[in-house]
Design an enzyme around this catalytic site. Structure first.
Site, PDB file in Angstrom:
ATOM      1  N   HIS A 199      32.689  34.723 -22.112  1.00  0.00           N
ATOM      2  CA  HIS A 199      33.986  34.886 -21.332  1.00  0.00           C
ATOM      3  C   HIS A 199      33.508  35.693 -20.165  1.00  0.00           C
ATOM      4  O   HIS A 199      33.577  37.033 -20.383  1.00  0.00           O
ATOM      5  CB  HIS A 199      35.232  35.399 -22.094  1.00  0.00           C
ATOM      6  CG  HIS A 199      36.204  35.561 -21.301  1.00  0.00           C
ATOM      7  ND1 HIS A 199      37.634  35.130 -21.868  1.00  0.00           N
ATOM      8  CD2 HIS A 199      36.600  36.117 -19.934  1.00  0.00           C
ATOM      9  CE1 HIS A 199      38.737  35.395 -21.078  1.00  0.00           C
ATOM     10  NE2 HIS A 199      37.898  35.845 -19.768  1.00  0.00           N
TER      11      HIS A 199
ATOM     12  N   HIS B  54      33.834  36.470 -15.658  1.00  0.00           N
ATOM     13  CA  HIS B  54      33.992  36.351 -14.389  1.00  0.00           C
ATOM     14  C   HIS B  54      32.957  36.409 -13.398  1.00  0.00           C
ATOM     15  O   HIS B  54      32.706  37.704 -13.108  1.00  0.00           O
ATOM     16  CB  HIS B  54      35.308  36.973 -14.001  1.00  0.00           C
ATOM     17  CG  HIS B  54      36.335  36.576 -15.052  1.00  0.00           C
ATOM     18  ND1 HIS B  54      37.547  35.622 -14.685  1.00  0.00           N
ATOM     19  CD2 HIS B  54      36.868  37.193 -16.117  1.00  0.00           C
ATOM     20  CE1 HIS B  54      38.409  35.775 -15.598  1.00  0.00           C
ATOM     21  NE2 HIS B  54      38.085  36.522 -16.696  1.00  0.00           N
ATOM     22  N   LEU B  55      32.639  35.564 -12.472  1.00  0.00           N
ATOM     23  CA  LEU B  55      31.452  35.510 -11.732  1.00  0.00           C
ATOM     24  C   LEU B  55      32.034  35.695 -10.257  1.00  0.00           C
ATOM     25  O   LEU B  55      31.338  35.872  -9.278  1.00  0.00           O
ATOM     26  CB  LEU B  55      30.420  34.439 -11.834  1.00  0.00           C
ATOM     27  CG  LEU B  55      29.508  34.683 -13.005  1.00  0.00           C
ATOM     28  CD1 LEU B  55      28.572  33.435 -13.136  1.00  0.00           C
ATOM     29  CD2 LEU B  55      28.672  35.922 -13.189  1.00  0.00           C
ATOM     30  N   ARG B  56      33.250  35.195 -10.180  1.00  0.00           N
ATOM     31  CA  ARG B  56      33.796  35.152  -8.659  1.00  0.00           C
ATOM     32  C   ARG B  56      33.140  34.391  -7.686  1.00  0.00           C
ATOM     33  O   ARG B  56      32.403  33.538  -8.373  1.00  0.00           O
ATOM     34  CB  ARG B  56      33.670  36.873  -8.105  1.00  0.00           C
ATOM     35  CG  ARG B  56      34.417  37.946  -9.009  1.00  0.00           C
ATOM     36  CD  ARG B  56      35.968  37.397  -9.437  1.00  0.00           C
ATOM     37  NE  ARG B  56      36.507  38.747 -10.081  1.00  0.00           N
ATOM     38  CZ  ARG B  56      37.352  38.608 -10.948  1.00  0.00           C
ATOM     39  NH1 ARG B  56      38.037  37.694 -11.530  1.00  0.00           N
ATOM     40  NH2 ARG B  56      37.863  39.725 -11.539  1.00  0.00           N
TER      41      ARG B  56
ATOM     42  N   ASN C 234      39.084  31.303 -12.892  1.00  0.00           N
ATOM     43  CA  ASN C 234      40.291  31.547 -11.860  1.00  0.00           C
ATOM     44  C   ASN C 234      39.690  32.031 -10.544  1.00  0.00           C
ATOM     45  O   ASN C 234      39.775  33.262 -10.241  1.00  0.00           O
ATOM     46  CB  ASN C 234      41.035  32.752 -12.747  1.00  0.00           C
ATOM     47  CG  ASN C 234      39.986  33.925 -13.045  1.00  0.00           C
ATOM     48  OD1 ASN C 234      38.994  33.784 -13.260  1.00  0.00           O
ATOM     49  ND2 ASN C 234      40.886  35.067 -13.235  1.00  0.00           N
TER      50      ASN C 234
ATOM     51  N   LYS D 202      40.323  26.029 -19.515  1.00  0.00           N
ATOM     52  CA  LYS D 202      40.913  27.623 -19.716  1.00  0.00           C
ATOM     53  C   LYS D 202      42.479  27.537 -19.531  1.00  0.00           C
ATOM     54  O   LYS D 202      42.783  27.187 -18.323  1.00  0.00           O
ATOM     55  CB  LYS D 202      40.044  28.661 -18.839  1.00  0.00           C
ATOM     56  CG  LYS D 202      40.856  30.147 -18.980  1.00  0.00           C
ATOM     57  CD  LYS D 202      40.381  30.677 -20.249  1.00  0.00           C
ATOM     58  CE  LYS D 202      41.324  31.906 -20.147  1.00  0.00           C
ATOM     59  NZ  LYS D 202      40.728  33.136 -19.533  1.00  0.00           N
TER      60      LYS D 202
ATOM     61  N   HIS E 258      44.086  32.252 -22.760  1.00  0.00           N
ATOM     62  CA  HIS E 258      44.753  33.773 -22.493  1.00  0.00           C
ATOM     63  C   HIS E 258      46.142  33.841 -23.125  1.00  0.00           C
ATOM     64  O   HIS E 258      46.959  33.320 -22.519  1.00  0.00           O
ATOM     65  CB  HIS E 258      44.734  34.107 -20.777  1.00  0.00           C
ATOM     66  CG  HIS E 258      45.133  35.512 -20.607  1.00  0.00           C
ATOM     67  ND1 HIS E 258      44.274  36.231 -19.757  1.00  0.00           N
ATOM     68  CD2 HIS E 258      46.062  36.228 -20.973  1.00  0.00           C
ATOM     69  CE1 HIS E 258      44.873  37.556 -19.784  1.00  0.00           C
ATOM     70  NE2 HIS E 258      45.923  37.574 -20.587  1.00  0.00           N
TER      71      HIS E 258
ATOM     72  N   HIS F 206      39.600  36.942 -25.666  1.00  0.00           N
ATOM     73  CA  HIS F 206      39.707  38.336 -25.562  1.00  0.00           C
ATOM     74  C   HIS F 206      40.805  38.882 -26.489  1.00  0.00           C
ATOM     75  O   HIS F 206      41.709  39.916 -25.995  1.00  0.00           O
ATOM     76  CB  HIS F 206      39.979  39.154 -24.033  1.00  0.00           C
ATOM     77  CG  HIS F 206      40.644  38.290 -23.190  1.00  0.00           C
ATOM     78  ND1 HIS F 206      42.107  37.956 -23.604  1.00  0.00           N
ATOM     79  CD2 HIS F 206      40.496  37.689 -21.960  1.00  0.00           C
ATOM     80  CE1 HIS F 206      42.672  37.100 -22.529  1.00  0.00           C
ATOM     81  NE2 HIS F 206      41.720  37.108 -21.668  1.00  0.00           N
TER      82      HIS F 206
ATOM     83  N   ASP G 266      34.353  39.288 -20.847  1.00  0.00           N
ATOM     84  CA  ASP G 266      35.417  39.313 -20.081  1.00  0.00           C
ATOM     85  C   ASP G 266      35.279  40.126 -18.611  1.00  0.00           C
ATOM     86  O   ASP G 266      36.302  41.196 -18.386  1.00  0.00           O
ATOM     87  CB  ASP G 266      37.088  39.787 -20.698  1.00  0.00           C
ATOM     88  CG  ASP G 266      38.260  39.459 -19.677  1.00  0.00           C
ATOM     89  OD1 ASP G 266      37.969  38.605 -18.723  1.00  0.00           O
ATOM     90  OD2 ASP G 266      39.085  39.998 -19.805  1.00  0.00           O
TER      91      ASP G 266
ATOM     92  N   HIS H 278      36.120  43.820  -9.608  1.00  0.00           N
ATOM     93  CA  HIS H 278      37.017  43.832  -8.665  1.00  0.00           C
ATOM     94  C   HIS H 278      36.396  44.857  -7.532  1.00  0.00           C
ATOM     95  O   HIS H 278      35.616  45.895  -7.914  1.00  0.00           O
ATOM     96  CB  HIS H 278      38.371  44.392  -8.944  1.00  0.00           C
ATOM     97  CG  HIS H 278      39.184  43.330  -9.547  1.00  0.00           C
ATOM     98  ND1 HIS H 278      39.926  42.248  -9.326  1.00  0.00           N
ATOM     99  CD2 HIS H 278      39.271  43.237 -10.888  1.00  0.00           C
ATOM    100  CE1 HIS H 278      40.410  41.366 -10.259  1.00  0.00           C
ATOM    101  NE2 HIS H 278      40.132  42.009 -11.259  1.00  0.00           N
TER     102      HIS H 278
ATOM    103  N   ALA I 284      43.646  44.286 -12.524  1.00  0.00           N
ATOM    104  CA  ALA I 284      43.336  44.356 -13.815  1.00  0.00           C
ATOM    105  C   ALA I 284      41.731  43.607 -14.126  1.00  0.00           C
ATOM    106  O   ALA I 284      41.399  42.721 -13.390  1.00  0.00           O
ATOM    107  CB  ALA I 284      44.230  43.566 -14.745  1.00  0.00           C
TER     108      ALA I 284
HETATM  109  C1  NCD Z   1      40.515  39.027 -15.404  1.00  0.00           C
HETATM  110  C2  NCD Z   1      39.941  38.715 -13.856  1.00  0.00           C
HETATM  111  O1  NCD Z   1      40.221  39.872 -13.018  1.00  0.00           O
HETATM  112  O2  NCD Z   1      39.686  37.717 -13.278  1.00  0.00           O
HETATM  113  N1  NCD Z   1      41.066  40.446 -15.688  1.00  0.00           N
HETATM  114  C3  NCD Z   1      41.426  40.883 -16.838  1.00  0.00           C
HETATM  115  O3  NCD Z   1      42.070  42.228 -16.762  1.00  0.00           O
HETATM  116  N2  NCD Z   1      40.785  40.634 -17.710  1.00  0.00           N
HETATM  117  C4  NCD Z   1      41.265  37.860 -15.697  1.00  0.00           C
HETATM  118  C5  NCD Z   1      41.614  37.770 -17.099  1.00  0.00           C
HETATM  119  O4  NCD Z   1      40.641  37.332 -18.137  1.00  0.00           O
HETATM  120  O5  NCD Z   1      42.596  38.136 -17.801  1.00  0.00           O
HETATM  121 ZN    ZN Z   2      39.122  36.998 -18.279  1.00  0.00          ZN
END
Ligand code: NCD
Ligand code: ZN
Length: 334
Positions: free
Chosen positions: A12, A14-16, A40, A95, A134, A168, A240, A244, A256
């Protein structure tokens, strides 16, 4: 002391995109053999073309490392069998986000009635596409995950052949639910194994530990540790890791997400060693995921050594978990 992991996986991640992708992707590719990449983006990934193009950008960002980005599609209730058949070979999972529940999830699901979701879930089940969820309602923040459990149960019962991953998980209730259905599995993050709400907001507010789902109570953390430390076959590591820019975290409205990818393996080794279960880390960070998803990641040995890692204050413009602190383990050569 040292420990060599074979093909560690982060299920899980997030690579943006853009500049951020170029900063964070090489860090995951350095330590892991593969990762399940979340969809996302803005806008979210909803077509095979989106997924293929994003995968190319990821591969471009990581260069020569042996690392497989396993791709996901953003769940929409209008996906039908024909569409899913077309996209199946480009993704490992789909997802599902409840609408507005977290970063970039505005286009997610509003109506969780089985009637609304059944056609897509039926097709996924037939095609063997796993569903990652989620699982939070929009209720009181500490209760959101527990309130979502009946939805997991309805889906698990109605589609017994659908592989469902509770992403998560953070609560004892979720661990209990996981054990009640054969087709439920879960990812567990590094930060939810380490922290409780006290670490986030019990003293000075720690924006870099603020994430969704929010960290819960000590007894919840204990329940997560129990299944992670025994590397229960239903659980696998998913960081996860959600970077940011600093300006979005150290702000009146803090985004978050905890950025943990580059320190995840050393921090896991430290935690598993302290618990006396270092020998179970291989299963937790690779073998279980390979079985659950039926994947064979690139063969890659990652050697962890018990030598201090000074965690940087930043990677680019992103502050990692444990910034400025020292971990007991490090990845050899990093
Ligand atoms: C994640 C994100 O920033 O993309 N943020 C997080 O707090 N985990 C999204 C997610 O997995 O809820
Ligand atoms: Zn996530």
């Amino acid at each position: 002391m040292e420990l060599t992991l074979t093909s560690p996986l982060d299920m899980h991640l997030h690579l943006r995109d853009g500049e951020m992708l170029r900063t964070v992707a090489p860090l995951s590719a350095r330590d892991f053999a593969g990762a399940l990449v979340m969809p996302n983006l803005v806008p979210p990934l909803t077509t095979p073309e989106d997924v293929r193009a994003y995968k190319e950008r990821i591969l471009d960002a990581i260069g020569e490392e042996a690392f497989t980005p396993y791709m996901t599609l953003f769940f929409l209730p209008e996906y039908d069998y024909d569409f899913l058949q077309e996209v199946k070979d480009d993704i490992l999972a789909i997802k599902l986000y409840p609408a507005g529940i977290t970063t970039n999830s505005e286009g997610g699901v509003e109506n969780f009635s089985l009637d609304a979701l059944a056609p897509t879930l039926e097709a996924m089940s037939e095609l063997g596409i796993p569903l990652c969820v989620h699982g939070e309602t929009n209720g009181f923040v500490m209760d959101r995950e527990a309130e979502f459990i009946p939805i997991y149960e309805r889906i698990a019962k109605r589609f017994p052949n659908l592989t469902i991953i509770m992403e998560h998980i953070t609560t004892k209730e979720a661990v209990d639910a996981l054990m009640r259905f054969e087709n439920l599995y879960a990812t567990i993050t590094l930060h939810h194994l380490y922290i409780t709400l006290d670490d986030v907001a019990g003293g000075l507010l720690r924006p870099h530990l603020f994430c969704k789902p929010i960290a819960k109570r000590p007894e919840d953390r204990m329940a997560l540790r129990k299944v992670a430390f025994m590397a229960h076959e239903k659980v696998m590591f998913g960081s996860d890791s959600a970077p940011h820019p600093r300006s979005k975290k150290e702000a009146p409205g803090c985004a978050a997400g905890v950025f943990s990818a580059p320190i995840a393996l050393p921090a896991l080794a430290q935690l598993f060693e302290e618990a006396g279960v270092l020998e179970n880390l291989q299963k937790f960070v690779s073998d279980n995921a390979q079985k659950i998803y039926g994947i064979t990641p690139p063969a890659k040995e990652v050697k962890l050594i018990k030598e201090p890692m000074a965690v940087p204050e930043r990677y680019g413009d992103v502050v990692p978990m444990f910034a400025g602190q020292t971990l007991a383990w490090s990845v050899d050569g990093v």
